[in-house]
Design an enzyme around this catalytic site. Structure first.
Site, PDB file in Angstrom:
ATOM      1  N   ALA A 110      -5.977   6.347   3.389  1.00 42.41           N
ATOM      2  CA  ALA A 110      -6.742   7.092   4.390  1.00 42.41           C
ATOM      3  C   ALA A 110      -5.862   7.481   5.588  1.00 42.41           C
ATOM      4  O   ALA A 110      -4.948   6.729   5.930  1.00 42.41           O
ATOM      5  CB  ALA A 110      -7.913   6.237   4.860  1.00 42.41           C
ATOM      6  N   GLY A 112      -5.973  10.452   4.043  1.00 49.53           N
ATOM      7  CA  GLY A 112      -5.951  11.188   2.787  1.00 49.53           C
ATOM      8  C   GLY A 112      -5.005  12.370   2.688  1.00 49.53           C
ATOM      9  O   GLY A 112      -5.041  13.105   1.702  1.00 49.53           O
ATOM     10  N   GLY A 113      -4.123  12.542   3.668  1.00 48.77           N
ATOM     11  CA  GLY A 113      -3.173  13.659   3.590  1.00 48.77           C
ATOM     12  C   GLY A 113      -2.387  13.638   2.284  1.00 48.77           C
ATOM     13  O   GLY A 113      -2.267  14.647   1.585  1.00 48.77           O
ATOM     14  N   CYS A 228       6.293   6.096   8.756  1.00 48.78           N
ATOM     15  CA  CYS A 228       6.700   7.056   9.789  1.00 48.78           C
ATOM     16  C   CYS A 228       7.336   6.275  10.936  1.00 48.78           C
ATOM     17  O   CYS A 228       6.981   6.459  12.091  1.00 48.78           O
ATOM     18  CB  CYS A 228       5.526   7.913  10.245  1.00 48.78           C
ATOM     19  SG  CYS A 228       4.127   6.973  10.862  1.00 48.78           S
TER      20      CYS A 228
HETATM   21  C1  LIG Z   1      -0.014   5.154   7.543  1.00 48.80           C
HETATM   22  S1  LIG Z   1      -1.703   5.022   7.244  1.00 48.80           S
HETATM   23  C2  LIG Z   1      -1.893   5.838   5.695  1.00 48.80           C
HETATM   24  C3  LIG Z   1      -1.870   7.352   5.779  1.00 48.80           C
HETATM   25  C4  LIG Z   1      -2.248   8.019   4.468  1.00 48.80           C
HETATM   26  N1  LIG Z   1      -1.362   7.598   3.402  1.00 48.80           N
HETATM   27  C5  LIG Z   1      -2.230   9.520   4.566  1.00 48.80           C
HETATM   28  O1  LIG Z   1      -1.288  10.155   4.094  1.00 48.80           O
HETATM   29  O2  LIG Z   1      -3.174  10.087   5.112  1.00 48.80           O
HETATM   30  C6  LIG Z   1      -1.911   3.362   6.813  1.00 48.80           C
HETATM   31  C7  LIG Z   1      -3.287   3.010   6.289  1.00 48.80           C
HETATM   32  O3  LIG Z   1      -3.253   1.658   5.825  1.00 48.80           O
HETATM   33  C8  LIG Z   1      -4.535   1.122   5.967  1.00 48.80           C
HETATM   34  N2  LIG Z   1      -4.411  -0.335   5.846  1.00 48.80           N
HETATM   35  C9  LIG Z   1      -4.136  -1.252   6.794  1.00 48.80           C
HETATM   36  N3  LIG Z   1      -4.059  -2.491   6.251  1.00 48.80           N
HETATM   37  C10 LIG Z   1      -4.295  -2.329   4.930  1.00 48.80           C
HETATM   38  C11 LIG Z   1      -4.362  -3.241   3.838  1.00 48.80           C
HETATM   39  N4  LIG Z   1      -4.146  -4.544   3.992  1.00 48.80           N
HETATM   40  N5  LIG Z   1      -4.639  -2.736   2.608  1.00 48.80           N
HETATM   41  C12 LIG Z   1      -4.862  -1.416   2.430  1.00 48.80           C
HETATM   42  N6  LIG Z   1      -4.824  -0.519   3.436  1.00 48.80           N
HETATM   43  C13 LIG Z   1      -4.532  -0.968   4.672  1.00 48.80           C
HETATM   44  C14 LIG Z   1      -4.996   1.652   7.302  1.00 48.80           C
HETATM   45  O4  LIG Z   1      -6.402   1.632   7.378  1.00 48.80           O
HETATM   46  C15 LIG Z   1      -4.424   3.071   7.302  1.00 48.80           C
HETATM   47  O5  LIG Z   1      -5.391   3.982   6.887  1.00 48.80           O
END
Ligand SMILES: C[S@@+](CC[C@H](N)C(=O)[O-])C[C@H]1O[C@@H](n2cnc3c(N)ncnc32)[C@H](O)[C@@H]1O
Length: 300
Positions: A110, A112-113, A228
């Protein structure tokens, strides 16, 4: 200027140009959604409507948004013609190289990009499990997926480090929470890495996510790890145990954008020599957000 970045003076090429870039407003990029409209039709239709978009050499679906109107507020956006997405944020998907018919897992998906780009690259013909722990962010992912006309994404909500192991995936994307230094611009909040405890906590989680993701991957399958952030503690140091223990091998990255190689040592720690094959993207070299990307293969 930004104390947390001073420690990177020796590893970021042309460090003063890097600092100057941080003073500039970041560019905005959009990705045409070829599930809804062909690239050329999109380009002409947007030009006819008076929007200023510049094609990005190297990624045919990407355009730089030069228009004063915000890209998330147009009718064309709501029709699902495009997704707003940083240029470097598109690269992990291109590097993962997903194929129609495959089983794909995006472990931290999320908003979701990248998951929606996976669906686009596979023409809605793969099984994409988009997992995230945040209920609120999963809601945003679902709304993007609906708007973009995606039918190949299944959403799950597990802690990634304990995602159930019912099937083996052909390809896995691990884009975990990180200190997001790469999105830093003047006026933003200070980078999180100024607090060493935050950095340590992130590294522990990132390692758990990576190790579990490797178990979810089929032998011979591909995994892309991306963040990032510039912090080696969240990049090379996260990959090091997996590579050292032979659970994964680094694969060279072939996308046509300039990057610096992964580090061989940092703060007294020596990394496996193959970590050089990882890519460090810096904003002054690619004109986008800073990113780290590594492509791994699980041995057969
Ligand atoms: C960098 S963002 C992801 C961005 C996404 N890949 C995109 O391209 O839109 C990191 C995500 O990891 C989630 N997150 C944090 N801890 C997590 C966990 N233990 N397991 C799965 N997701 C986790 C967060 O809610 C956040 O949405």
């Amino acid at each position: 200027m930004v104390p947390a970045f001073e420690r990177y003076r020796g590893i970021i090429p042309d460090y003063s140009a890097f600092l100057k870039t941080l003073e500039l407003p970041p560019p905005t990029h959009v990705r045409v959604n070829t599930l809804r409209i062909e690239r050329e039709k999109f380009r002409h239709a947007m030009a006819d409507r008076g929007y200023r978009l510049t094609p990005v050499a190297g990624i045919p679906v990407s355009f730089r948004w030069e228009d004063p109107e915000t890209p998330g507020g147009t009718l064309e956006y709501f029709r699902g013609w495009y997704q707003v997405q940083g240029l470097t944020s598109m690269l992990p998907v291109l590097i993962l190289d997903p194929q129609p018919g495959e089983r794909l897992l995006d472990l931290c998906a999320a908003p979701g990009g990248k998951a929606t780009f996976l669906a686009q690259r596979t023409r809605n013909q793969a099984l994409i499990v988009a997992n995230d722990v945040s209920h609120r962010r999963i809601g945003i992912l679902r709304s993007h997926s609906d708007r973009l006309g995606i039918s190949s994404i299944v959403v799950t909500r597990y802690y990634g480090q304990s995602f159930p192991m019912r099937i083996a995936f052909d390809r896995v994307l691990v884009d975990p929470p990180c200190s997001a230094e790469g999105t830093y611009r003047v006026g933003a909040r200070p980078p999180l890495t100024e607090d060493p405890e935050v950095s340590r906590r992130l590294q522990r989680l990132q390692r758990m996510l990576l190790m579990h993701a490797l178990e979810l991957l089929r032998p011979g399958g591909t995994l892309v790890y991306s963040t990032c952030t510039y912090a080696p503690e969240e990049n090379e140091a996260v990959l090091q145990p997996a590579v050292e223990e032979g659970r994964a091998e680094l694969v060279s990255i072939c996308v046509p954008f300039p990057y610096s190689q992964g580090l061989e040592r940092w703060n007294g720690q020596t990394f496996h020599p193959s970590l050089k094959r990882a890519a460090r993207y810096y904003p002054h070299l690619i004109d986008s957000w800073g990113f780290f990307i590594a492509c791994l293969r699980k041995p057969k």
